[in-house]
Design a protein around this motif. Structure first.
Motif, PDB file in Angstrom:
ATOM      1  N   GLN A  37       0.862  -1.186   0.000  1.00 50.91           N
ATOM      2  CA  GLN A  37       0.000   0.000   0.000  1.00 50.91           C
ATOM      3  C   GLN A  37       0.898   1.236   0.000  1.00 50.91           C
ATOM      4  O   GLN A  37       2.118   1.113   0.154  1.00 50.91           O
ATOM      5  CB  GLN A  37      -1.007  -0.057   1.168  1.00 50.91           C
ATOM      6  N   ALA A  39       1.593   3.674   1.992  1.00 50.31           N
ATOM      7  CA  ALA A  39       2.394   4.113   3.138  1.00 50.31           C
ATOM      8  C   ALA A  39       3.647   3.270   3.319  1.00 50.31           C
ATOM      9  O   ALA A  39       4.658   3.747   3.827  1.00 50.31           O
ATOM     10  CB  ALA A  39       1.547   4.082   4.407  1.00 50.31           C
ATOM     11  N   THR A  40       3.588   2.017   2.915  1.00 53.11           N
ATOM     12  CA  THR A  40       4.769   1.158   3.028  1.00 53.11           C
ATOM     13  C   THR A  40       5.393   0.901   1.654  1.00 53.11           C
ATOM     14  O   THR A  40       6.502   0.384   1.566  1.00 53.11           O
ATOM     15  CB  THR A  40       4.396  -0.213   3.630  1.00 53.11           C
ATOM     16  N   HIS A  67      -4.149   4.465   1.723  1.00 56.59           N
ATOM     17  CA  HIS A  67      -3.957   4.997   3.079  1.00 56.59           C
ATOM     18  C   HIS A  67      -4.042   6.529   3.105  1.00 56.59           C
ATOM     19  O   HIS A  67      -4.999   7.096   3.593  1.00 56.59           O
ATOM     20  CB  HIS A  67      -2.612   4.535   3.647  1.00 56.59           C
ATOM     21  N   ASP A 121       1.631  -4.969   4.831  1.00 59.75           N
ATOM     22  CA  ASP A 121       0.623  -4.442   5.738  1.00 59.75           C
ATOM     23  C   ASP A 121       0.209  -5.580   6.659  1.00 59.75           C
ATOM     24  O   ASP A 121       0.018  -6.718   6.207  1.00 59.75           O
ATOM     25  CB  ASP A 121      -0.586  -3.917   4.967  1.00 59.75           C
ATOM     26  N   SER A 122       0.064  -5.267   7.932  1.00 54.60           N
ATOM     27  CA  SER A 122      -0.145  -6.342   8.902  1.00 54.60           C
ATOM     28  C   SER A 122      -1.495  -7.056   8.755  1.00 54.60           C
ATOM     29  O   SER A 122      -1.657  -8.161   9.255  1.00 54.60           O
ATOM     30  CB  SER A 122      -0.030  -5.790  10.318  1.00 54.60           C
ATOM     31  N   HIS A 123      -2.450  -6.419   8.045  1.00 57.98           N
ATOM     32  CA  HIS A 123      -3.753  -7.085   7.899  1.00 57.98           C
ATOM     33  C   HIS A 123      -3.883  -7.902   6.616  1.00 57.98           C
ATOM     34  O   HIS A 123      -4.984  -8.306   6.234  1.00 57.98           O
ATOM     35  CB  HIS A 123      -4.890  -6.066   8.046  1.00 57.98           C
ATOM     36  N   PRO A 363      -6.124   4.925  11.056  1.00 56.43           N
ATOM     37  CA  PRO A 363      -4.829   5.254  11.689  1.00 56.43           C
ATOM     38  C   PRO A 363      -4.655   6.756  11.886  1.00 56.43           C
ATOM     39  O   PRO A 363      -3.541   7.252  11.909  1.00 56.43           O
ATOM     40  CB  PRO A 363      -3.836   4.715  10.665  1.00 56.43           C
ATOM     41  N   ARG A 381      -8.084  -1.562  15.661  1.00 53.03           N
ATOM     42  CA  ARG A 381      -7.053  -1.137  16.625  1.00 53.03           C
ATOM     43  C   ARG A 381      -7.525   0.093  17.389  1.00 53.03           C
ATOM     44  O   ARG A 381      -8.062   1.017  16.786  1.00 53.03           O
ATOM     45  CB  ARG A 381      -5.748  -0.786  15.896  1.00 53.03           C
ATOM     46  N   ARG A 386      -3.753   6.412  18.451  1.00 56.79           N
ATOM     47  CA  ARG A 386      -3.727   5.983  17.056  1.00 56.79           C
ATOM     48  C   ARG A 386      -4.726   6.757  16.190  1.00 56.79           C
ATOM     49  O   ARG A 386      -4.483   7.035  15.015  1.00 56.79           O
ATOM     50  CB  ARG A 386      -4.022   4.481  16.978  1.00 56.79           C
ATOM     51  N   ARG A 496       6.550   9.280   4.846  1.00 55.96           N
ATOM     52  CA  ARG A 496       7.041   7.906   4.762  1.00 55.96           C
ATOM     53  C   ARG A 496       8.194   7.720   3.763  1.00 55.96           C
ATOM     54  O   ARG A 496       8.955   6.777   3.862  1.00 55.96           O
ATOM     55  CB  ARG A 496       5.894   6.960   4.395  1.00 55.96           C
ATOM     56  N   SER A 536       1.215  -2.756  13.568  1.00 51.68           N
ATOM     57  CA  SER A 536       1.415  -2.648  12.124  1.00 51.68           C
ATOM     58  C   SER A 536       2.759  -3.209  11.675  1.00 51.68           C
ATOM     59  O   SER A 536       3.654  -3.455  12.478  1.00 51.68           O
ATOM     60  CB  SER A 536       1.312  -1.190  11.703  1.00 51.68           C
ATOM     61  N   SER A 537       2.869  -3.323  10.359  1.00 49.10           N
ATOM     62  CA  SER A 537       4.106  -3.846   9.767  1.00 49.10           C
ATOM     63  C   SER A 537       5.071  -2.720   9.425  1.00 49.10           C
ATOM     64  O   SER A 537       6.110  -2.976   8.835  1.00 49.10           O
ATOM     65  CB  SER A 537       3.764  -4.593   8.479  1.00 49.10           C
ATOM     66  N   ARG A 538       4.705  -1.485   9.763  1.00 47.09           N
ATOM     67  CA  ARG A 538       5.478  -0.347   9.255  1.00 47.09           C
ATOM     68  C   ARG A 538       6.937  -0.453   9.673  1.00 47.09           C
ATOM     69  O   ARG A 538       7.281  -0.428  10.850  1.00 47.09           O
ATOM     70  CB  ARG A 538       4.838   0.979   9.664  1.00 47.09           C
TER      71      ARG A 538
HETATM   72  C1  MIC Z   1      -2.046   0.140  10.231  1.00 42.58           C
HETATM   73  O1  MIC Z   1      -3.160  -0.359  10.270  1.00 42.58           O
HETATM   74  O2  MIC Z   1      -1.423   0.484  11.243  1.00 42.58           O
HETATM   75  C2  MIC Z   1      -1.383   0.333   8.884  1.00 42.58           C
HETATM   76  C3  MIC Z   1      -1.245   1.802   8.668  1.00 42.58           C
HETATM   77  O3  MIC Z   1      -2.180  -0.197   7.870  1.00 42.58           O
HETATM   78  C4  MIC Z   1      -0.033  -0.404   8.930  1.00 42.58           C
HETATM   79  C5  MIC Z   1       0.818  -0.182   7.761  1.00 42.58           C
HETATM   80  C6  MIC Z   1       1.541   1.115   7.778  1.00 42.58           C
HETATM   81  O4  MIC Z   1       1.908   1.614   8.827  1.00 42.58           O
HETATM   82  O5  MIC Z   1       1.726   1.637   6.699  1.00 42.58           O
HETATM   83  C7  MIC Z   1      -0.155  -1.929   9.110  1.00 42.58           C
HETATM   84  O6  MIC Z   1      -1.122  -2.404   9.647  1.00 42.58           O
HETATM   85  O7  MIC Z   1       0.769  -2.664   8.757  1.00 42.58           O
END
Ligand code: MIC
Ligand code: SF4
Length: 673
Positions: A37, A39-40, A67, A121-123, A363, A381, A386, A496, A536-538
Motif C-alpha cells: 500500500q 504508506a509502506t 492509506h 501491511d499487517s492485515h 490510523p 485497533r 492511534r 514515509r 502494524s508492519s510499518r
Molecule cells: C495500520 O493499520 O497500522 C497500517 C497503517 O495499515 C499499517 C501499515 C503502515 O503503517 O503503513 C499496518 O497495519 O501494517
C-alpha cells in the motif's frame, strides 16, 4: 499411516523451499503474490529498484493506494505517481486512489485459495478468509518476494479454533475475533497460526471469515486461515472469477498443535474498551455510555454486507444529535453497489458522513474527534493516540453495535433494540469493474519514473560496531505498538518516503523528548517490556530509530513482524533472559556490549549487557537465525542488496537467501538517482 495435515501445514509444505517444519525453526517459503500500500510501498519499491531486476517474479503483484488519500499537499501525490510509474515499469498492477482498501479489494479481485500472499501491511491475513496463506511483513521482505526470493519466518504452531453452533441474531463475526482476543490477549497469537475449523466456520459467509482472519493480527498471529468450500466458490462466481476457485481443506482428523473451542450459540455482542483490542467485555456491561463519534469501515468491516447492515439500521432514522457518524465503504465495488441499491441514500438521509474508500480515520487520517470523545468504531485497533490524538477513547465493535450507537447516542446491546434483527441478502453477482486497476505497461522501457521531491533516498547504516555502547534513551512498558513508536497520523504519514523527516516523530506519543535525547547522545539503547512493536508492519518503526542511532532494543519479548524489521534494518533485538531484570535498567544508564560483533558472528545466543552505571551485568538472548545474524553484521538487508540481484537470478524457489548474499556495505543510499 501418514501425518494428518492441517491446512496451514499443507500450504506451507506446498511452498517450502528451506528449513524443516518444526515450530520455532526458520523456514523459507515461496511467495506467489504480493501486495503493497502507499504508506509502506515507496520503501519497498525503492528497495526493489535497487535489486536491478527488470520485472517482478511473482504471479501477481498489486500496488494499492488506499492509506494517505487526504493529499493536503504535494507530498502524498508525489508518492502516488512514483508508485504508479514503478508499477507500470516492473510488471505490477496499480490500484488507483479511490479504488478501495487493499485487503478488501484483494479479497474481491485477486485472492486465490491455496496460494501464498505476502503484503507490506499487517492485515494481509484478510485473504485467509478464502483459504489463502496470507502474511504481513515489512516492505523490504516484500521487495525480496517480488524479486522471487523466499520469505523467511519461524515455523508457527497451528492453533485450531473450532467454531461450534451458529451465530445468534445480532451477534456478528466481529464478536468471534473479539472473543479470541479476550481469551488470548494481544500477544497470545505470537508464533501461531489461527486455523478456524468446525461447522460454525462453515456457516460464516466469506466476508465474515475475512473479518475474523483480518483481526487475528491484533492477537499477534502469524496469520489466520479458513478452508475453502462452496461458499467461497459462490463468492468467486459472484466476483466473475470462479476459475480461480480451488478446494483447500485440512485432512480429515487433522492434527493440530493446540485447540480451542468457541460455541457460537453462546456468543454475545462484544466490545473492546480503550486502549487495547484485547480489553474486551460484553456490550451490555457498557450500556448507556454516551457516544460522540461512530466510524464504520476499515479493512475489518467495510464489505457490502457490513455497509448494508448499517444502512438497514439507520434507514428512516436520524443520527443522534451528539454523534458524528462517518462511513467508509471498503472498495469502489461496495460503494457502487450501495449507491445502486439505494442504501447509500439511506445513509446520507440519516445524516452519515460518507468518506471515500480508504483507510481514513483508522490510523488517524482525518475524522479525529474532540478531546475526551468516546468513539465507537467497527475497526481493529484502538491503541492510545492511534486515531490521531491522545485523549480520545476508542471502542471496537461490530458494525451492528456501532450503528445502534449512532442512532441512540449511546452504547446499546443491539438485542435490546425494539426491532427485527438485520438480515442481509448477499448478491449473486457483485459489480465487477476493474478499470481503476491499471495493468502494467506493455512497453516498460518507455516508462519514466517520476520522483517528486518527497521521494528521498533511504539512508544506509554501517556494519555492526565491534562493541556497542551508549545510554538507555528510553524505557517503555508492555505492548508498545508501532503506533506508539511512530504514529501513522496524516502529517506524519506524508513523510514515509523521507526518513530524516519522519524520524523527528519517533516515540511522539510515548516519550516526546526521545528525539532530542537520541540526537544529543548520538543514539543508544531502548528498553521495553513484552510484545514490543505489536500492531502494524510499518518498517519505519525500525528504520527511523535506526537512523537516530539506536543500536539495540532490549525487550521482554517482541512482536513477529517488528522483530524481523529490526533485523532487516540493522538494529539488534535482544530479550531479557530473566524478565525481572527489566527493573535493573533505567533511563540514562550507560550500557556496554563488549565484542557484540564477534559474538553475533560466532552464533552466541546469550549476550551479556554490562550496565556501567550500576556495575551489574545482565544476560540477554539473541533469538535470530543465522541469516538474520548475517544481516545485522552488515547493517541490514539494504546493505546486502547489491548481492540480491545475483541471488534473485537463481530459479524461483532457490534455497539461497539474502543471508548468503551479504556482501558488505555499498556506499550509495538507495533511491539516490
Ligand atoms: C495500520 O493499520 O497500522 C497500517 C497503517 O495499515 C499499517 C501499515 C503502515 O503503517 O503503513 C499496518 O497495519 O501494517
Ligand atoms: Fe488501513 Fe486501518 Fe486496515 Fe491498516 S488497519 S490497512 S490503516 S483500514
Amino acid at each position: 499411516m501418514g501425518e494428518r495435515l492441517n491446512l496451514t501445514r499443507k500450504l506451507i509444505a506446498d511452498h517450502l523451499v528451506s528449513g524443516t517444519m518444526e515450530p520455532g525453526e526458520e523456514i523459507g517459503i515461496r511467495i506467489d503474490d504480493t501486495l503493497t500500500q502507499d504508506a509502506t510501498g515507496t520503501l519497498a519499491y525503492l528497495m526493489f529498484e535497487a535489486m536491478g531486476l527488470p520485472r517482478v517474479r511473482t504471479n501477481i503483484s498489486v500496488s494499492y493506494v488506499d492509506h494517505q488519500l487526504l493529499q493536503v499537499d504535494t507530498r502524498n501525490a508525489d508518492d502516488h505517481v512514483y508508485l504508479q510509474d514503478v508499477a507500470a515499469k516492473y510488471g505490477i498492477h496499480y490500484s488507483k486512489p479511490g479504488n478501495g482498501i487493499c485487503h478488501q479489494v484483494h479479497l474481491e479481485r485477486f485472492s486465490r485459495p491455496g496460494d501464498t500472499l505476502l503484503g507490506s501491511d499487517s492485515h494481509t491475513p484478510t485473504c485467509g478468509g478464502v483459504g489463502m496463506l496470507a502474511l504481513g511483513a515489512g516492505g523490504q521482505d516484500v521487495a525480496c518476494a517480488m524479486a522471487g526470493l523466499p520469505f523467511y519466518l519461524r515455523m508457527p504452531k497451528v492453533l485450531a479454533i473450532e467454531l461450534r453452533g451458529k451465530l445468534q441474531p445480532w451477534v456478528a463475526s466481529k464478536d468471534i475475533i473479539l472473543e479470541v482476543l479476550r481469551r488470548l490477549t494481544v500477544k497470545g497469537g505470537v508464533g501461531r497460526v489461527f486455523e478456524y475449523i468446525g461447522p460454525g466456520a462453515g456457516s460464516l459467509e466469506v466476508t465474515d471469515r475475512a473479518t475474523v482472519a483480518n483481526m487475528g493480527a491484533e492477537g499477534g498471529a502469524t496469520t489466520s486461515i479458513f478452508a475453502s468450500d462452496e461458499k467461497v466458490r459462490r463468492y468467486f462466481r459472484g466476483q466473475g472469477r470462479e476459475e480461480m476457485y480451488r478446494l483447500v481443506q485440512p485432512d480429515p482428523d487433522a492434527e493440530y498443535d493446540e485447540r480451542m473451542v468457541i460455541d457460537l450459540d453462546r456468543l454475545e455482542p462484544l466490545i473492546a474498551k480503550p486502549h487495547s483490542p484485547d480489553n474486551v467485555v460484553p456490550v451490555r456491561e457498557l450500556a448507556g455510555l454516551a457516544v460522540d463519534q461512530v466510524a464504520v469501515g476499515s479493512c475489518t468491516n467495510s464489505s457490502f454486507q457490513d455497509l448494508m447492515t448499517i444502512a438497514d439500521l439507520v434507514r428512516g432514522r436520524t443520527v443522534h444529535p451528539r454523534v458524528n457518524l462517518v462511513c467508509s465503504p471498503g472498495s469502489r465495488q461496495v460503494y457502487e453497489m450501495i449507491a445502486a441499491n439505494g442504501a447509500l441514500t439511506d445513509l446520507i438521509a440519516a445524516g452519515a458522513r460518507i468518506l471515500e474508500s480508504s483507510c481514513g480515520p483508522c490510523p488517524g487520517l482525518g475524522a479525529v474527534p474532540q478531546t475526551g470523545a468516546v468513539s465507537v468504531r467497527s475497526f481493529n485497533r484502538n491503541f492510545e493516540g492511534r486515531c490521531g490524538a491522545p485523549g480520545v477513547n476508542v471502542y471496537l465493535s461490530s458494525p451492528v453495535v456501532a450503528a445502534a450507537a449512532a442512532i441512540t447516542g449511546e452504547v446499546v446491546d443491539p438485542r435490546a433494540l425494539d426491532r427485527q434483527p438485520v438480515r442481509i441478502r448477499l448478491p449473486r453477482a457483485y459489480k465487477v469493474d476493474d478499470r481503476m486497476i491499471l495493468p502494467p505497461s506493455e512497453s516498460p522501457d518507455d516508462v519514466e519514473i517520476r520522483r517528486g521531491p518527497n521521494i528521498q533516498p533511504i539512508p544506509r547504516r554501517g556494519p555492526l560496531d565491534a562493541t556497542l555502547c551508549g545510554r538507555v534513551l528510553t524505557r517503555v512498558g508492555d505492548n508498545v505498538s508501532t503506533d506508539g513508536i511512530l504514529p501513522a497520523h496524516a502529517h506524519i504519514l506524508a513523510l514515509r518516503s523521507n526518513v530524516p523527516a519522519i524520524s523527528e516523530h519517533v516515540f511522539a506519543l510515548v516519550d516526546p523528548e526521545f528525539v532530542p535525547r537520541a540526537k544529543e547522545h548520538g543514539g543508544g539503547f531502548v528498553v521495553a517490556g513484552n510484545n514490543y512493536g505489536q500492531g502494524s508492519s510499518r518498517e519505519h518503526a525500525a528504520l527511523a530509530p535506526s537512523y537516530l542511532g539506536v543500536k539495540a532494543i532490549i525487550a521482554k519479548s517482541f512482536a513477529r513482524i517488528h522483530r524481523a524489521n529490526l533485523a532487516n534494518w540493522g538494529v539488534l533485538p535482544l530479550e531479557f533472559i530473566d524478565p525481572s531484570e527489566y527493573d535493573l535498567l533505567d533511563r540514562d544508564d550507560e550500557l556496554e556490549i563488549v565484542d557484540a560483533r564477534a559474538m553475533l558472528a560466532a552464533g552466541v545466543t546469550e549476550i551479556p549487557v554490562r550496565n556501567a552505571t550500576n556495575g551489574r551485568t545482565l544476560l540477554t538472548r539473541v533469538d535470530l537465525s543465522e541469516r538474520q545474524r548475517g544481516l545485522l553484521l552488515v547493517g541490514g538487508l539494504l546493505n546486502a542488496a547489491s548481492g540480491l540481484d545475483a541471488v534473485a537470478s537463481h530459479d524461483r524457489g532457490a534455497t539461497s537467501g539474502a543471508g548468503s548474499a551479504v556482501v558488505g556495505a555499498p556506499a550509495e543510499p538507495v533511491g539516490a538517482r
